[in-house]
Design an enzyme around this catalytic site. Sequence first.
Site, PDB file in Angstrom:
ATOM      1  N   SER A  68       0.823  -1.198   0.000  1.00 25.28           N
ATOM      2  CA  SER A  68       0.000   0.000   0.000  1.00 25.28           C
ATOM      3  C   SER A  68       0.869   1.265   0.000  1.00 25.28           C
ATOM      4  O   SER A  68       1.637   1.482  -0.926  1.00 25.28           O
ATOM      5  CB  SER A  68      -0.958  -0.036   1.196  1.00 25.28           C
ATOM      6  N   ASP A 222      -8.026  -4.693  -7.023  1.00 23.47           N
ATOM      7  CA  ASP A 222      -7.683  -3.696  -6.008  1.00 23.47           C
ATOM      8  C   ASP A 222      -8.306  -2.378  -6.447  1.00 23.47           C
ATOM      9  O   ASP A 222      -7.955  -1.839  -7.498  1.00 23.47           O
ATOM     10  CB  ASP A 222      -6.156  -3.564  -5.891  1.00 23.47           C
ATOM     11  N   HIS A 251      -7.390  -5.110  -2.228  1.00 26.11           N
ATOM     12  CA  HIS A 251      -6.237  -4.468  -1.574  1.00 26.11           C
ATOM     13  C   HIS A 251      -5.725  -5.287  -0.397  1.00 26.11           C
ATOM     14  O   HIS A 251      -4.542  -5.227  -0.062  1.00 26.11           O
ATOM     15  CB  HIS A 251      -6.638  -3.072  -1.101  1.00 26.11           C
TER      16      HIS A 251
END
EC number: 2.3.1.31
Length: 277
Positions: A68, A222, A251
């Site tokens: 991330s 995602d 994600h």
Amino acid sequence: MGLDPKKYFIIIPALFGNGESSSPSNTPKPRNGSRFPDCTFYDNVRAQHQLVTEHFGIEHLRLVLGWSMGAGQTYQWGVQYPDMMDGLIPFCGSPKTSPNNIVFLNSLEAALTADAAWHNGWYDQQPDVGLRAFARVCSGWGLSAQFYWDEAWRQLGYATLDDFLVGFWEGHFLQRDANNLLTMLWTWKHGDVGNTTGFGGDTNKALGAIKVPLIQMPAHEDRYFAPEEEKRAGEFIKGSEFREIPGVWGHFAGIGANPTDTEFIDRAVKEILGGSE
């Protein structure tokens, strides 16, 4: 396990603003709360480089990787210090925050700051209504549609969808500080390796400065960092390899939520570390 602590010296730095490193919630006056300075990935990586080289005395890194916003810092490391490491593995992240992602981040900010208890960041108690709204926005973006169709949240121990939304999402964000979250949102929103000194805002040129093997690992569906965006970015990185993490976890594929995705990422870690020995 690729990242074997018995074999490697593993450094996990905390992002500015996350509550563990310097943050609005723990910085003394007058830079506390809403007065905490904005921080970029460049700022974070510069501080991390100083930590590694000056505090630990390390001159070279075997691997830089992250999930991330950690993936954004991984790209930043490759651009900012291209001779510092043997390999890079950014997963579920990007070298530049996309317009679609910025729309999402703006919605999070709006949800949080709409709480009357927000008081422009000078609250006496956490704005819980805003934090709950923040969590609900995240819940619709953080996982794929198929995840919800399949009721995969049951694998995390929740009996109903409502239990998952309240217990997991709201439960997580109600533990966070609102100013810290907004600081991290600003960092995320302004992520762009092209703003590194010497590239004049040219993201593609900055990506071309990466020298070491890089395995891009976006996750299927995602909604924060779309795989097709990563594939386009990889066209400007010499020697990069694109591997999409399959499955329904979106994600969350990169956070260790399920063993299948974790093993997929771990294989790449072993490849790069094995190839650099």
